[in-house]
Design an enzyme around this catalytic site. Structure first.
Site, PDB file in Angstrom:
ATOM      1  N   ASN A 107       0.876  -1.156   0.000  1.00  0.00           N
ATOM      2  CA  ASN A 107       0.000   0.000   0.000  1.00  0.00           C
ATOM      3  C   ASN A 107       0.916   1.209   0.000  1.00  0.00           C
ATOM      4  OD1 ASN A 107      -1.555   2.239   0.782  1.00  0.00           O
ATOM      5  ND2 ASN A 107      -3.026   0.935   1.841  1.00  0.00           N
ATOM      6  N   THR A 108       1.081   1.817  -1.164  1.00  0.00           N
ATOM      7  CA  THR A 108       2.043   2.907  -1.301  1.00  0.00           C
ATOM      8  C   THR A 108       1.576   4.195  -0.629  1.00  0.00           C
ATOM      9  OG1 THR A 108       1.160   3.479  -3.480  1.00  0.00           O
ATOM     10  CG2 THR A 108       3.048   1.976  -3.410  1.00  0.00           C
ATOM     11  N   CYS A 109       0.287   4.316  -0.361  1.00  0.00           N
ATOM     12  CA  CYS A 109      -0.198   5.505   0.360  1.00  0.00           C
ATOM     13  C   CYS A 109       0.098   5.377   1.850  1.00  0.00           C
ATOM     14  CB  CYS A 109      -1.691   5.694   0.143  1.00  0.00           C
ATOM     15  SG  CYS A 109      -2.116   6.055  -1.570  1.00  0.00           S
ATOM     16  N   ALA A 110      -0.131   4.186   2.394  1.00  0.00           N
ATOM     17  CA  ALA A 110       0.101   3.956   3.820  1.00  0.00           C
ATOM     18  C   ALA A 110       1.541   3.534   4.108  1.00  0.00           C
ATOM     19  CB  ALA A 110      -0.856   2.888   4.330  1.00  0.00           C
ATOM     20  N   LEU A 111       2.339   3.304   3.042  1.00  0.00           N
ATOM     21  CA  LEU A 111       3.734   2.867   3.164  1.00  0.00           C
ATOM     22  C   LEU A 111       3.835   1.543   3.921  1.00  0.00           C
ATOM     23  CD1 LEU A 111       5.453   6.297   3.889  1.00  0.00           C
ATOM     24  CD2 LEU A 111       5.142   5.163   1.684  1.00  0.00           C
TER      25      LEU A 111
END
Length: 141
Positions: A107-111
């Site tokens: 999840n690249t938004c939540a890292l």
């Protein structure tokens, strides 16, 4: 602001990423903090997976992998390098319990990078590399 205008090169490293910065295994190991299940839980096979992770980071740096550390960072965060001021919050490692997926997910938004659970390092490494190679690279070829 006056000092920044007067000495722009002194402030440059704070705002502009250096193109000569090379990713290393230790930087990624320190960047991604594992989120472990509670101690004593049956889910604590996570310790083995984290040791696989650390060994794999070293093998990537030694060019014994199909991917690069930059590929891994792009898959996990959508960034090709660590920002000079860091990410807005710490990237973390989570785990696919109950065999949710044999491949890594992110999840690249939540890292958040979710690691699969496999019994052997070779199987785990194969699924990690396959999952990353077959994923879209956010426009990076």
């Amino acid at each position: 602001m006056d000092m920044m205008k007067r000495y722009p090169m002194g402030y440059n490293p704070l705002f502009v990423a250096s193109s000569d910065t090379v990713l290393c295994p230790m930087a990624l190991q320190e960047l991604f903090k594992p989120r472990y299940s509670e101690t004593g839980s049956n889910r604590r096979v996570e310790n083995r997976i984290v040791s696989y992770w650390r060994d794999w980071l070293i093998s990537i740096a030694d060019e014994e992998s199909l991917i690069t550390l930059e590929d891994l960072l792009i898959f996990s965060t959508a960034a090709s390098r660590i920002p000079p001021l860091g990410f807005p919050f710490d990237p973390c490692l989570e785990f696919h319990h109950d065999r949710e997926s044999p491949f890594p997910t992110a999840n690249t938004c939540a890292l958040v990078l979710r690691l699969p659970l496999h019994d052997t390092y070779d199987d785990w490494k194969s699924k990690m590399e396959s999952g990353i190679i077959q994923s879209p690279g956010f426009g990076v070829s």
